[in-house]
Design an enzyme around this catalytic site. Structure first.
Site, PDB file in Angstrom:
ATOM      1  N   PHE A   1       0.855  -1.188   0.000  1.00 43.88           N
ATOM      2  CA  PHE A   1       0.000   0.000   0.000  1.00 43.88           C
ATOM      3  C   PHE A   1       0.898   1.248   0.000  1.00 43.88           C
ATOM      4  CE2 PHE A   1      -2.815   3.062   2.319  1.00 43.88           C
ATOM      5  CZ  PHE A   1      -3.828   3.097   1.371  1.00 43.88           C
TER       6      PHE A   1
ATOM      7  N   ASN B   1       1.422   3.679   1.866  1.00 43.57           N
ATOM      8  CA  ASN B   1       2.148   4.140   3.057  1.00 43.57           C
ATOM      9  C   ASN B   1       3.167   3.137   3.584  1.00 43.57           C
ATOM     10  OD1 ASN B   1       0.636   2.217   4.346  1.00 43.57           O
ATOM     11  ND2 ASN B   1      -0.575   3.631   5.580  1.00 43.57           N
ATOM     12  N   LYS B   2       3.348   2.008   2.918  1.00 42.81           N
ATOM     13  CA  LYS B   2       4.331   1.020   3.392  1.00 42.81           C
ATOM     14  C   LYS B   2       5.720   1.374   2.864  1.00 42.81           C
ATOM     15  CE  LYS B   2       0.672  -1.259   4.792  1.00 42.81           C
ATOM     16  NZ  LYS B   2      -0.071  -1.460   5.908  1.00 42.81           N
ATOM     17  N   VAL B   3       6.734   0.654   3.344  1.00 43.16           N
ATOM     18  CA  VAL B   3       8.112   1.010   2.971  1.00 43.16           C
ATOM     19  C   VAL B   3       8.305   0.889   1.460  1.00 43.16           C
ATOM     20  CG1 VAL B   3      10.544   0.378   3.202  1.00 43.16           C
ATOM     21  CG2 VAL B   3       9.063   0.389   5.221  1.00 43.16           C
TER      22      VAL B   3
END
Ligand SMILES: *Cc1c(COP(=O)(O)O)cnc(C)c1O
Length: 378
Positions: free
Chosen positions: A194, A196-198
């Site tokens: 997604f 907002n993940k790393v």
């Protein structure tokens, strides 16, 4: 786009609004995406899917990766691939994003919610042991906010009691336990990509495994349950959980930059720690637990003097998108019936705050945040 080819939001540029997170996308992502586009392979076949899967598996130290449409479908695919469904119990932590428990409920199995450890905020092996019944089929350790679970204790319990381990590593790309990357311990390790993940692909996910049999089964179930060697023949009711070649192209470029992405986040956390060190009511996530090498996902801390909600209000009013931790699952009506007592999780959740964590968070942003938090305790 700035001169480096990075997308920067108008808000961030004008120093008006500080989001909690922003994707870190560069030129190589754009190039690979354009190549995938130009190749005409825009659906789920194409070279980037294979390359992204094998590169991510290699990065985490597993034999295979099966990319999915998102992290929730990755978790669901893992559960159904292991044959988990009605009548089975799956143990998971009280403190997690709801996708973990939703995937279990979608599989038809019964979730069993247990408490977390006080120092790591991750699922407590002692609570797992206590919650195991004759019907327990699996446990889902969640590497929360970049912190690895105690995988040695969890794998020992799982081996002894013959239950499956499905890791939820959505928030911990690259974190390790005793030198081994998370996502490589369990029967299947699940990731989310997604925004907002790393590592992000917009929407996307992956299941990792080192079992050839599980890899083969996951591929069939991901692709409508269609037999590999006999087109349009189905011997299992499958799903369409595939990722697109376009998303995988972005993912591969992100993965090639993962050390840089992680390094940027670590540096931001260090900046926060330095600036906030004089505020003794703030306690940052532990980074010195034996054997655990956490990564920075969203900078996470506890506000221990009871002023958490007031602090978040203040930051939000100054257009800084600080967030409270996840609510404990046991707090919500739809999940409560599945919950054991979870006193630690409830306490941590009530004190926890996530601070803006993305590339352009700088000293100036942090100074402003520090000033607001400083007043917040009084
Ligand atoms: C983000 C996340 C997921 C779900 O991922 P999606 O790609 O949004 O479906 C699952 N578990 C945890 C712990 C997450 O943070």
């Amino acid at each position: 786009m700035n001169k480096f080819g990075y997308a920067i939001s108008e808000e961030a540029k004008n120093d008006k609004y500080v989001p909690i997170s922003e994707p870190n996308l560069g030129r190589s992502e754009m190039q690979y995406l354009a190549q995938a586009f130009a190749s005409g392979w825009v659906s789920s076949q194409g070279a980037y899917v294979d390359r992204f899967e094998s590169s991510f598996a290699e990065f985490c130290g597993t034999s295979w990766g099966v990319a999915t449409s998102n992290g929730t479908t990755a978790l669901h695919l893992a559960l159904v691939t292991l044959g988990i469904g009605e009548g089975d119990e799956v143990i998971l932590p009280d403190l997690t994003f709801a996708a973990t428990i939703n995937a279990v409920l979608h599989s038809g199995a019964t979730p069993v919610i247990v408490d977390v450890e006080k120092d790591s905020w991750c699922i407590d092996p002692v609570s797992i042991k206590r919650a195991i019944s004759k019907r327990t089929k699996a446990v889902i350790p969640v590497h929360l906010y970049g912190q690895p679970c105690n995988m040695e204790a969890i794998m020992n319990i799982a081996r002894e009691r013959k239950i499956y381990v499905i890791e939820d590593a959505a928030e911990a790309h690259g974190a390790a336990y005793k030198g081994k990357k998370v996502g490589s311990f369990g029967d299947i390790g699940c990731f989310s990509f997604f925004a907002n993940k790393v590592v992000t692909t917009g929407e996307g996910g992956m299941c990792l495994t080192s079992s050839r049999q599980l890899n083969d089964r996951m591929r069939v179930l991901r692709d409508h349950g269609m037999m590999k060697n006999r087109k349009y023949w189905h011997d299992r009711v499958g799903y369409n959980y595939r990722i697109t070649n376009l998303q995988a192209a972005i993912g591969l470029a992100q993965l090639e930059r993962i050390e840089e992405l992680l390094d940027t986040r670590t540096k931001i956390e260090l900046m926060y720690k330095k600036a906030l060190s004089r505020l003794n009511f703030i306690e940052f996530q532990s980074d010195d637990l034996p054997g655990r090498e956490k990564i920075t996902w969203l900078v996470s801390a506890l506000i221990k003097d009871g002023s958490r909600d007031r602090c978040i209000c203040k930051l939000q009013n100054s257009k800084i998108d600080a967030r409270p931790f996840f609510y404990p699952l046991s707090d919500m009506k739809i999940y409560k019936p599945y919950s054991h007592s979870c006193a630690i999780s409830r306490k941590i959740s009530s004190m926890g705050i996530n601070l803006p964590t993305y590339r352009s968070v700088n000293k100036k942003t942090i100074k402003k945040i520090t000033g607001l938090l400083d007043g917040g305790s009084r």
